[in-house]
Write a protein that holds these residues in place. Structure first.
Motif, PDB file in Angstrom:
ATOM      1  N   THR A   1      12.748 -50.093  11.151  1.00 29.36           N
ATOM      2  CA  THR A   1      12.372 -49.087  10.161  1.00 29.36           C
ATOM      3  C   THR A   1      13.602 -48.271   9.767  1.00 29.36           C
ATOM      4  OG1 THR A   1      11.877 -47.441  11.852  1.00 29.36           O
ATOM      5  CG2 THR A   1      10.077 -48.918  11.194  1.00 29.36           C
ATOM      6  N   MET A   2      13.445 -47.457   8.730  1.00 35.06           N
ATOM      7  CA  MET A   2      14.541 -46.580   8.321  1.00 35.06           C
ATOM      8  C   MET A   2      14.924 -45.634   9.457  1.00 35.06           C
ATOM      9  SD  MET A   2      15.539 -47.390   5.325  1.00 35.06           S
ATOM     10  CE  MET A   2      16.504 -45.935   4.912  1.00 35.06           C
ATOM     11  N   GLU A   3      13.897 -45.180  10.211  1.00 44.12           N
ATOM     12  CA  GLU A   3      14.172 -44.288  11.344  1.00 44.12           C
ATOM     13  C   GLU A   3      15.014 -45.002  12.407  1.00 44.12           C
ATOM     14  OE1 GLU A   3      10.449 -42.885   9.354  1.00 44.12           O
ATOM     15  OE2 GLU A   3      11.267 -44.824   9.996  1.00 44.12           O
TER      16      GLU A   3
ATOM     17  N   LYS B   1       8.858 -52.961  12.419  1.00 44.16           N
ATOM     18  CA  LYS B   1       7.669 -53.483  11.744  1.00 44.16           C
ATOM     19  C   LYS B   1       7.825 -54.992  11.612  1.00 44.16           C
ATOM     20  CE  LYS B   1       6.260 -49.416   9.098  1.00 44.16           C
ATOM     21  NZ  LYS B   1       5.981 -48.858   7.750  1.00 44.16           N
TER      22      LYS B   1
ATOM     23  N   TYR C   1      20.065 -45.927  15.332  1.00 48.29           N
ATOM     24  CA  TYR C   1      20.868 -46.939  16.023  1.00 48.29           C
ATOM     25  C   TYR C   1      22.299 -46.493  16.347  1.00 48.29           C
ATOM     26  CZ  TYR C   1      23.653 -51.085  16.881  1.00 48.29           C
ATOM     27  OH  TYR C   1      24.537 -51.978  17.424  1.00 48.29           O
TER      28      TYR C   1
ATOM     29  N   GLN D   1      17.058 -47.534  11.918  1.00 51.58           N
ATOM     30  CA  GLN D   1      18.420 -47.720  11.412  1.00 51.58           C
ATOM     31  C   GLN D   1      19.228 -46.426  11.507  1.00 51.58           C
ATOM     32  OE1 GLN D   1      18.628 -49.890   7.611  1.00 51.58           O
ATOM     33  NE2 GLN D   1      16.534 -50.605   7.992  1.00 51.58           N
ATOM     34  N   SER D   2      18.560 -45.291  11.306  1.00 49.90           N
ATOM     35  CA  SER D   2      19.254 -44.004  11.422  1.00 49.90           C
ATOM     36  C   SER D   2      19.592 -43.688  12.875  1.00 49.90           C
ATOM     37  CB  SER D   2      18.386 -42.886  10.840  1.00 49.90           C
ATOM     38  OG  SER D   2      18.160 -43.091   9.465  1.00 49.90           O
TER      39      SER D   2
ATOM     40  N   HIS E   1      11.531 -56.264  11.562  1.00 51.34           N
ATOM     41  CA  HIS E   1      12.459 -55.456  10.775  1.00 51.34           C
ATOM     42  C   HIS E   1      12.525 -54.031  11.329  1.00 51.34           C
ATOM     43  CE1 HIS E   1      12.917 -58.446   7.566  1.00 51.34           C
ATOM     44  NE2 HIS E   1      11.619 -58.709   7.771  1.00 51.34           N
TER      45      HIS E   1
END
Length: 312
Positions: free
Chosen positions: A58-60, A49, A65, A62-63, A56
């Motif tokens: 997203t939380m998805e 986003k 990666y 980061q999970s 940045h």
């Protein structure tokens, strides 16, 4: 989802921008953006986003990666290994050789090959002939090196060189001045040689029987080096193969041609229905180079060493 998409995704996470990821990977920013969009479409997830001028994850994202990084690294490792295999820089090479061939040539051949291909894993076994043949037939070794002639359709057998049986005498032996040693000259000697159940010993026995001579080995050994050490210790006189001499020469011995003559052939065998790898071909060349050097070293060896020893 493909490798390029994973690479673009990981690099955007790591650099924090599409343009920086493109510079690191050597591609344009639009190409990175396209790869990320296609990955988002394949995963049905929003991965980044934009907030102002900053991108940045997203939380998805980061999970995802850590798994994406691991998958990408494994794929790159697989690609690199594949390249090394194509270039014969890596891989596993399984070999076997008899004790006599190992002592005469294998240590040096493996040393040369390892210097050329340090990333190659070598699995080497020293075995009697029969297990080597069985392993080659079962594709458990890619190449086997031995003296014995091989027959049958399951294996290929390529001769490398021939070696003659020779007589090894103590330095001050009564026959030291003879040009050739005949078995009949050794009636009173303790003879050290191979068992008649071995190929070398059986060959000598057959050659003697052809001349109507009874062959005997008072002390049986399975390695030429052991026989020569016994000669050096004054135990007796040895009949062994000539090419082992240059690799296991003792200090107080004389080497002479032996009659009746018996010729051994060093061969490399492999499964007929398997194509040799590039690594195997390269190792075989190293082996043959070592054999050539031993032959060159042994050329004229018998008389030269005998003359030098007799004058010392």
């Amino acid at each position: 989802m493909n490798v390029k998409q994973l690479e673009a995704f990981c690099k955007v996470i790591e650099t924090g921008s599409m343009s920086d990821a493109g510079r690191v990977l050597g591609v344009s920013q639009p190409a990175i953006s396209k790869s990320v969009r296609l990955l988002e479409k394949a995963l049905k997830l929003t991965l980044f986003k934009r907030v102002g001028d900053h991108l940045h994850p997203t939380m998805e994202a980061q999970s995802l990666y850590p798994s994406a990084r691991r998958i990408f690294d494994e794929l790159k490792s697989t690609e690199e290994l594949s390249r090394k295999l194509r270039m014969a820089e890596a891989g596993t090479l399984k070999l076997a050789a008899t004790y006599a061939v190992t002592a005469a040539y294998m240590t040096e051949a493996i040393s040369i090959f390892h210097r050329l291909r340090p990333l190659v894993e070598i699995r080497f076994m020293t075995l009697p002939p029969r297990p080597i043949i069985e392993l080659a037939q079962a594709h458990e070794v890619e190449a086997g090196f031995l003296y014995e002639p091989i027959t049958g359709s399951a294996l290929t057998c390529a001769p490398v060189c021939e070696t003659q049986m020779v007589c090894v005498l103590p330095l001050h032996h009564r026959l030291a001045g003879n040009a050739v040693i005949d078995l009949s000259d050794l009636r009173t000697d303790t003879i050290i040689s191979f068992s008649e159940n071995s190929y070398g010993g059986g060959l000598i026995k057959r050659k003697c029987e052809e001349r109507g001579i009874r062959w005997r080995a008072d002390i049986e050994v399975n390695q030429s080096e052991v026989a020569m050490k016994m000669v050096e210790a004054g135990i007796g006189t040895a009949v062994v193969d000539s090419l082992a001499i240059a690799k296991a020469m003792a200090g107080n011995i004389i080497v002479k041609p032996f009659r009746p003559s018996a010729t051994l052939t060093v061969s490399v065998i492999g499964a007929r229905d398997a194509r040799n790898s590039r690594l195997c071909d390269e190792f075989t060349k190293c082996f043959m180079d070592v054999v050539t050097q031993v032959v060159r070293t042994s050329s004229g060896y018998h008389e030269t060493i005998a003359a030098r020893r007799l004058t010392e």
